[in-house]
Design an enzyme around this catalytic site. Structure first.
Site, PDB file in Angstrom:
ATOM      1  N   CYS A 166       1.908   2.965  -6.722  1.00  8.54           N
ATOM      2  CA  CYS A 166       2.362   1.617  -6.384  1.00  8.54           C
ATOM      3  C   CYS A 166       1.678   0.555  -7.232  1.00  8.54           C
ATOM      4  O   CYS A 166       2.260  -0.500  -7.506  1.00  8.54           O
ATOM      5  CB  CYS A 166       2.147   1.345  -4.902  1.00  8.54           C
ATOM      6  SG  CYS A 166       0.431   1.511  -4.358  1.00  8.54           S
ATOM      7  N   GLU A 206       2.948  -2.130   3.053  1.00 11.71           N
ATOM      8  CA  GLU A 206       2.519  -2.047   1.654  1.00 11.71           C
ATOM      9  C   GLU A 206       3.714  -1.542   0.869  1.00 11.71           C
ATOM     10  O   GLU A 206       4.125  -0.396   1.019  1.00 11.71           O
ATOM     11  CB  GLU A 206       1.309  -1.126   1.511  1.00 11.71           C
ATOM     12  CG  GLU A 206       0.470  -1.430   0.270  1.00 11.71           C
ATOM     13  CD  GLU A 206       0.818  -0.570  -0.918  1.00 11.71           C
ATOM     14  OE1 GLU A 206       1.876  -0.837  -1.541  1.00 11.71           O
ATOM     15  OE2 GLU A 206       0.061   0.351  -1.215  1.00 11.71           O
TER      16      GLU A 206
END
Length: 497
Positions: A287, A253
């Site tokens: 993020c 990720e």
């Protein structure tokens, strides 16, 4: 000044110092002062942890634990975290400088993750296969992938750890986790919780230190079956390349550059308010932050004027400052990078509408603070639009048509998340379907639940966390074919004597 108590590595159910005797102070970003001291692991220490995890998986009694037993352990973890919620929130806030109220929200999310996977593991995972043949019983079963190396980031330390640890335990894996050297406290604390909950020695191991030393064996060592990494794109590529040498399973990720699209027919009060939350929550160190604002031209001026005005009014402060709305950046070095990012954007032609400076309040001088920043007049050729700042920086672009909004929203190497604001449900559905991002919010920004998959398209990563797919990452699928009436195949009949 280093703390008298030095937090040690956790290997094979016991605390031990690093073999080189080195330590690292954890710095509170709001004050620049040490709040903890941790032992630094060498690569040999990490290999010792991998060996412990390998032995526990191959030879320990962990393999005999049923799904029901693993589920009960996860529920006990959730219960203990609920009991100790305040202690964990304080430790998380000290490491990251996020507001204490945000740390408490994180704890609620973490607890929900453990409870989710406690339920997920109890679902049936055996699938019967219709082969079309008589006297054949064919089925698909699942088994744990094995030893997992986990590398987690500094922005949501325990939350990101829970996204990996909970499904790994549910699946029956063993693991070695290396949290960010900047924020290791709550991951270390979790090791004690896992032991209290009944995890056998060697199943859960934690090492601390820099990625180049403590983290490297997790992607290179042949005894690691899978590596799960959350962090920056450059490091993620290195992890993926290293893992390829032993053909490990990889889950990555890697962040994003996420478009937040406001159409002229949106509920403007809600859209503007959420645009601020999308990018400035946790000072943009998220993020999935909505760092790219795409606004329909006819409402651009009003939208950006109001966002810039409100950005200038955001109150910065320490974790326990009741008036503070957001906190410091993680380190002085990271603040330097964000400052350089803003300067580069202005040099490319962006117009500074808010922020772009360090705060002037004397009480914030020792911390790593940076004002929420709005850059207008941006386009997709600019580095500030294409590159991730991971800071409180919003770039603004304009569009004229639905098709242009989609094209701009997809004009990025990343594909983690995005949002669309409109009162036209059909338009919302079309845009959500066309955007190449792993999560799309319609008339909202940031919420997620443990039951729903999380992950990105393109260079935002590989694989998924949470949900059913997040559990499947930690499983191997095995096909078992059982011929109930074996007989000679006669493919190569016996030849003449």
């Amino acid at each position: 000044m280093a703390y008298e108590k030095i937090e040690q590595l956790f290997i094979n159910g016991a605390r031990r110092p690093g073999s080189a005797g080195e330590t690292r102070d954890v710095i509170h970003p709001a004050t620049g002062k040490s709040v903890a001291t941790f032992c630094e692991a060498t690569s040999d220490d990490t290999i010792a942890a991998i060996t412990a995890a390998r032995t526990a998986f191959d030879n320990g009694h962990w393999r005999s634990f049923s799904a029901e037993q693993r589920s009960k352990i996860l529920e006990r973890v959730a219960d203990i975290l609920t009991r100790d919620k305040d202690l964990f929130a304080e430790a998380e806030s000290r490491d990251t400088a996020k507001r204490i109220v945000e740390a408490h929200y994180d704890m609620d999310d973490i607890i929900s993750v453990f409870r989710h996977f406690a339920k997920e593991v109890l679902k049936p995972h055996v699938r019967e296969v219709n082969t079309g043949r008589e006297n054949v019983h064919s089925k698909i079963v699942v088994e744990p992938v094995g030893v997992v190396g986990m590398i987690t980031p500094w922005n949501y330390p325990l939350l990101q750890a829970s996204w990996k640890i909970a499904p790994a335990i549910a699946a029956g894996c063993t693991f070695v986790i290396k949290p960010s050297e900047l924020t290791p406290s709550t991951t270390s604390m979790l090791m004690e919780v896992l032991s209290e909950a009944g995890i056998p020695d060697g199943v859960a191991n934690a090492v601390y230190g820099a990625g180049a030393t403590a983290g490297e064996p997790l992607s290179t060592h042949p005894d690691v079956d899978m590596v799960s990494f959350t962090g920056g794109l450059t490091t993620g590529k290195h992890v993926m390349a290293s893992a390829a040498q032993t053909v490990k399973k990889v889950a990555l990720e890697l962040g994003g550059k996420n478009p937040n699209i406001i159409f002229a027919d949106a509920d403007m009060d809600a859209a503007i308010d959420n645009a601020l939350t999308a990018v400035f929550l946790h000072s943009g160190q998220v993020c999935s932050a909505g760092a790219r604002l795409l606004v329909e031209r006819s409402v651009h001026d009003n939208v950006v004027d109001e966002i810039a005005r409100r950005a200038d009014n955001i109150v910065l402060g320490s974790s326990h400052d009741d008036k503070a709305q957001t906190g410091a950046l993680i380190s002085a070095g990271h603040r330097d990078k964000v400052e350089a990012y803003v300067a580069a954007g202005i040099a490319e032609g962006a117009v500074l509408r808010a922020g772009g400076i360090r705060p002037t309040e004397p009480e914030l001088a020792d911390g790593f603070f940076f004002r929420p920043t709005v850059l207008d007049n941006c386009n997709t050729t600019m580095s500030c639009v294409q590159d991730e700042s991971f800071g409180p920086v919003l770039t603004v672009e304009v569009f004229d048509t639905e098709e242009e909004a989609v094209r701009l929203g997809n004009d990025t190497i990343f594909g983690l998340a995005g949002a669309v604001w409109t009162t036209d449900d059909d338009k919302a559905a079309r845009v959500a379907a066309a955007l190449r991002h792993g999560t799309i919010w319609i008339n909202d920004y940031h919420p997620y639940v443990a039951q729903a998959e999380w992950g990105g398209f393109k260079q935002s990563g590989v694989g998924r966390e949470l949900g059913e797919a997040g559990f499947a990452e930690y499983l191997e699928h095995k096909h078992i074919w059982h011929n109930l009436k074996p007989a000679p195949s006669e493919w190569f009949p016996e030849g003449p004597e």
